[in-house]
Design an enzyme around this catalytic site. Structure first.
Site, PDB file in Angstrom:
ATOM      1  N   ASP A   1      21.350  15.918  21.824  1.00  0.00           N
ATOM      2  CA  ASP A   1      20.858  15.979  20.645  1.00  0.00           C
ATOM      3  C   ASP A   1      20.278  14.375  20.135  1.00  0.00           C
ATOM      4  OD1 ASP A   1      21.897  18.410  20.843  1.00  0.00           O
ATOM      5  OD2 ASP A   1      23.210  18.232  18.752  1.00  0.00           O
TER       6      ASP A   1
ATOM      7  N   ARG B   1      34.970   8.633  11.138  1.00  0.00           N
ATOM      8  CA  ARG B   1      33.592   8.531  10.566  1.00  0.00           C
ATOM      9  C   ARG B   1      33.531   7.500   9.748  1.00  0.00           C
ATOM     10  NH1 ARG B   1      32.993  11.056  14.821  1.00  0.00           N
ATOM     11  NH2 ARG B   1      32.400  13.225  14.637  1.00  0.00           N
TER      12      ARG B   1
ATOM     13  N   ASP C   1      30.639  16.153   8.497  1.00  0.00           N
ATOM     14  CA  ASP C   1      30.516  15.009   9.351  1.00  0.00           C
ATOM     15  C   ASP C   1      29.133  14.495   8.551  1.00  0.00           C
ATOM     16  OD1 ASP C   1      32.400  14.578  10.843  1.00  0.00           O
ATOM     17  OD2 ASP C   1      31.459  15.046  12.867  1.00  0.00           O
TER      18      ASP C   1
ATOM     19  N   SER D   1      31.964  23.103  21.431  1.00  0.00           N
ATOM     20  CA  SER D   1      31.655  21.814  20.841  1.00  0.00           C
ATOM     21  C   SER D   1      32.835  21.105  20.659  1.00  0.00           C
ATOM     22  CB  SER D   1      31.044  22.233  19.415  1.00  0.00           C
ATOM     23  OG  SER D   1      30.623  20.894  18.899  1.00  0.00           O
TER      24      SER D   1
END
Length: 404
Positions: free
Chosen positions: A16, A96, A125, A179
């Site tokens: 990605d 994060r 996210d 994932s």
């Protein structure tokens, strides 16, 4: 968006974000700076440098943030005994704000106009990264490719790579169907058969923990030493925050501790089924509550428990850098001044049992708590008046016919 000359991208080196590098270069005609963070995900991050160079990136940041992550984010969170919706230990959420902070720092260092990330438009996210970025640099521009492009499948991404000569490692046959997101605190799994909430996770999915039924038949004991709410040593050996987590992950995981299978409410509005492995965090939560049970005043402990769900939601929803989270953190940290001592835990086939706790700051008074003669420290006759005073409103209501 106004003119963008340089963008800092949170870059993993995977499919990605490799596509995103080229897409940013072509779509915005800008220079891309890549930032790869080592937060204990258990994979080599240095190969990202060669991948970024192959994409024409000139400024490449690869930072070891494990100790900062553990010290300034994970440990403060565990001082609050933080869990989201009664179960989730927030392993993804708490990573994060650190990544957002470093993105902004690099943007300032390099004179970048914008930051970018690879989070999708359906997840949490994107919210966490961007709320953090705007809190730290209000005027920053954010580019979220998954909300702009039409490359919304793996096949389209692979076609883009073929068209634009982007090298992609092929791991068909060995690639996990899930994932996954990993860092020092946890590893998460979503997608594939987990999208059916009735489907049991396959045993082969789990990576950090053995199955509880396959764990050793003999328990493992650990003694955790606390200073002001943080673990500073295990079995008498002083350890840094990151080392504490690494050690507990290894030992607890070997005893089948830390698996979780939940359906959670995402901030963006949907429900999501996920599985998590958080061996160290599971031990840390149980042990921290044990040391607090000795050292915290009753009302302080109860107030912390009332505040915790709000604190957990702030972290889950991306408000780490908000003034309300910082206010709560100051209160939590203030409560930890006397949270010192030792906790002994037993790890056995998926369970964490507290089997001992002690502290020089203990508020437990054996002279008062004993079932033997209390030596005058507590007059049991005083309880009668206490009970009658607390029953007064109940008795008045009952006398007026308002009872059950």
């Amino acid at each position: 968006m106004s003119s963008i000359n340089k963008v800092v991208l949170a870059y993993s080196g995977g499919l990605d974000t490799s596509v995103i590098v080229r897409w940013l270069q072509e779509t915005y005609g800008c220079e891309v700076v890549t930032f790869t963070a080592d937060i204990g995900q258990g994979e080599e991050v240095e190969p990202a440098r060669a991948k970024a160079e192959a994409l024409g990136v000139k400024e490449i940041y690869i930072d070891d943030l494990r100790e900062e992550y553990a010290r300034d984010y994970v440990f403060p969170m565990f001082r609050a005994n933080t869990i989201y919706e009664g179960e989730y230990l927030l392993g993804t959420s708490i990573a994060r704000p650190l990544i957002a902070k470093r993105l902004i720092e690099i943007a300032n260092e390099t004179g970048a106009d914008a930051i970018s990330h690879g989070a999708t438009g359906k997840g949490n996210d994107q919210v966490r990264f961007e709320l953090g970025a705007y809190a730290l640099k209000p005027g920053v521009q954010v580019i979220a490719p998954w909300r702009e492009w039409d490359l919304n499948s793996r096949d389209k991404l692979m076609e883009y790579c073929a068209t634009h000569n982007i090298a992609v490692e092929q791991k068909r046959g060995t690639k996990s169907p899930y994932s996954m997101d990993a860092n020092l605190l946890h590893i998460s799994y979503e997608g594939a058969n987990l999208e059916d909430p009735w489907s049991e996770p396959e045993e082969a999915m789990w990576r950090w923990t053995v199955a509880p039924e396959a764990a050793p038949d003999q328990p493992t004991y650990l003694e955790l030493s606390y200073q002001q709410g943080d673990i500073v040593a295990i079995d008498g050996v002083a350890m840094s925050p990151a080392t504490v987590i690494e050690h507990l992950n290894k030992v607890a995981g070997a005893n089948g501790v830390g698996r979780l299978d939940i359906v959670e409410n995402r901030y963006v509005g949907m429900k999501s089924r996920g599985c998590y492995e958080t061996p160290a965090g599971t031990v840390m939560l149980r042990a921290h509550r044990a040391i607090e049970s000795l050292t915290l005043d009753r009302e302080v402990a109860h107030l912390k428990d009332e505040l915790m769900p709000r604190y957990a939601s702030l972290i889950y929803n991306g408000y780490w850098w908000s003034p309300e989270r910082q206010m709560l953190q100051q209160s939590i940290d203030f409560s930890q001044r006397e949270v010192n001592g030792e906790v002994r835990v037993k790890l056995y086939k998926g369970n964490v049992t507290v089997v001992g706790r002690r502290s020089a700051e203990s508020l437990f008074d054996e002279k008062i708590a004993t079932f033997d003669e209390d030596q005058g420290a507590y007059n049991q006759a005083d309880a009668e008046g206490f009970i009658k005073l607390n029953a007064l409103r109940l008795r008045i209501a009952a006398n007026r016919g308002r009872g059950f």
